[in-house]
Write an enzyme that holds these catalytic residues in place. Sequence first.
Site, PDB file in Angstrom:
ATOM      1  N   ARG A  48      -7.657  -4.178 -15.821  1.00 48.17           N
ATOM      2  CA  ARG A  48      -7.123  -6.320 -16.003  1.00 48.17           C
ATOM      3  C   ARG A  48      -8.535  -5.708 -17.357  1.00 48.17           C
ATOM      4  O   ARG A  48      -7.970  -7.000 -18.518  1.00 48.17           O
ATOM      5  CB  ARG A  48      -8.084  -7.339 -14.955  1.00 48.17           C
ATOM      6  CG  ARG A  48      -6.900  -7.352 -13.785  1.00 48.17           C
ATOM      7  CD  ARG A  48      -7.743  -8.478 -14.050  1.00 48.17           C
ATOM      8  NE  ARG A  48      -9.133  -7.768 -12.468  1.00 48.17           N
ATOM      9  CZ  ARG A  48      -9.358  -8.587 -11.860  1.00 48.17           C
ATOM     10  NH1 ARG A  48      -9.884 -10.860 -11.799  1.00 48.17           N
ATOM     11  NH2 ARG A  48     -10.784  -8.593 -11.190  1.00 48.17           N
ATOM     12  N   LYS A 107      -5.248  -5.955   3.497  1.00 49.16           N
ATOM     13  CA  LYS A 107      -5.199  -6.411   4.392  1.00 49.16           C
ATOM     14  C   LYS A 107      -4.668  -8.225   4.283  1.00 49.16           C
ATOM     15  O   LYS A 107      -3.685  -8.908   5.255  1.00 49.16           O
ATOM     16  CB  LYS A 107      -6.488  -6.623   5.028  1.00 49.16           C
ATOM     17  CG  LYS A 107      -7.942  -7.312   4.197  1.00 49.16           C
ATOM     18  CD  LYS A 107      -8.887  -7.242   4.788  1.00 49.16           C
ATOM     19  CE  LYS A 107     -10.408  -7.354   3.518  1.00 49.16           C
ATOM     20  NZ  LYS A 107     -10.377  -6.345   2.858  1.00 49.16           N
ATOM     21  N   LYS A 207      -6.931  -8.486   9.390  1.00 46.22           N
ATOM     22  CA  LYS A 207      -7.189  -7.691   9.919  1.00 46.22           C
ATOM     23  C   LYS A 207      -6.822  -7.696  11.503  1.00 46.22           C
ATOM     24  O   LYS A 207      -5.567  -6.772  12.270  1.00 46.22           O
ATOM     25  CB  LYS A 207      -8.746  -6.738  10.086  1.00 46.22           C
ATOM     26  CG  LYS A 207      -8.944  -6.032   9.023  1.00 46.22           C
ATOM     27  CD  LYS A 207     -10.323  -5.808   8.777  1.00 46.22           C
ATOM     28  CE  LYS A 207     -10.949  -5.745   7.070  1.00 46.22           C
ATOM     29  NZ  LYS A 207     -12.266  -5.494   7.124  1.00 46.22           N
TER      30      LYS A 207
END
Length: 430
Positions: A48, A107, A207
């Site tokens: 970015r 995740k 998770k």
Amino acid sequence: MMRTRPLKVALLGCGVVGSEVARIMTTHADDLAARIGAPVELAGVAVRRPDKVREGIDPALITTDATALVKRGDLDIVVEVIGGIEPARTLITTAFEHGASVVSANKALLAQDGAALHAAAEEHGKDLYYEAAVAGAIPLIRPLRESLAGDKVNRVLGIVNGTTNFILDKMDSTGAGYQEALDEATALGYAEADPTADVEGFDAAAKAAILAGIAFHTRVRLDDVHREGMTEVTAADFASAKEMGCTIKLLAICERAEDGRSVTARVHPAMIPLSHPLASVRGAYNAVFVESDASGQLMFYGPGAGGSPTASAVLGDLVAVGRNRLGGTTGPGESAYAALPVSPMGEVVTRYHISLDVADKPGVLAQVATVFAEHGVSIDTVRQQGKDGEASLVVVTHRASDAALGGTVEALRKLDTVRGVASIMRVEGE
């Protein structure tokens, strides 16, 4: 024999983890080439902030156009470490469409849209690997989906967030309050400026969804995971835990029902006995305890976060995917054949530690015991302390459903002699 044409790798994100991935790819280039069977070439890095100095990375590789990078068509592997849902989801699917396999540490995305991503990978004949998405450097996903593929996993119980474990460990070892322990974790760099994702259990819940899906061969989404944070845990809770020979951990718990017909996934603080292996996991470390039919009890332990540990897991996936690429094959994809239903939290059965503020007068204990009996919750032990018309009553139950316990607590709050429910803590690991 070593293939001379290098495997081209694009890196999406070059923060703490991404910069470590790039560094290891450079410093361990010869070893990686020998292990894979071909050199690995960093072909592009999407960021970015292009003006930031990134030591060891050729500035010519830096781009802000991640979409154009993954559409190049000559990439072998895309490593995604930017996190979040979008643009990561679109970039990963675009990478598949243009011929690249993907290694991800995301995740949140995998917990929300793992099934769709696996389907896209399969459609295009590509790999999707994500060891780094759970528990950092600890080998966990690959053992669950490969080493234990011939076994039946019944339970996965773990500490999967280093920030929360550091805070709770500090509260346990020093007697500090929650805010004091959080402030120390922030000062040491273990906690983010906004720790909500960690302390409210969002990180651990993502998770847990991934672990449950792999362990039980069932699609488990983030929305299926019951989640409770740890901000209400107090020094008094730790004092009560110590009296029971326990400590308190924020646990991710994935279980197969006793009849094998359903599964549950949940994240919440819980008391566990000091004799349990997870009780000794200190500081910012992670550990996951796996129980299966044939293997019995297994424990995986190590650093669960940080640039180098997470990069280690990413590079492990990179080697595996690179080997598959050279062999013209793919590794294990999604295994959701069992398609077991995910039961609601109310059906979870465990023990409970309930602390009540009550009036210090005769008959209170009998009233409380009656409420427990009326809701089918059996009492194991009761401890009462009173002074100057006020008293605390600590009740530890036998195993009961979460729904039954919830009904019990609701009824207790309606008793005139109960001034308040100070805390409710599940007791696990026994």
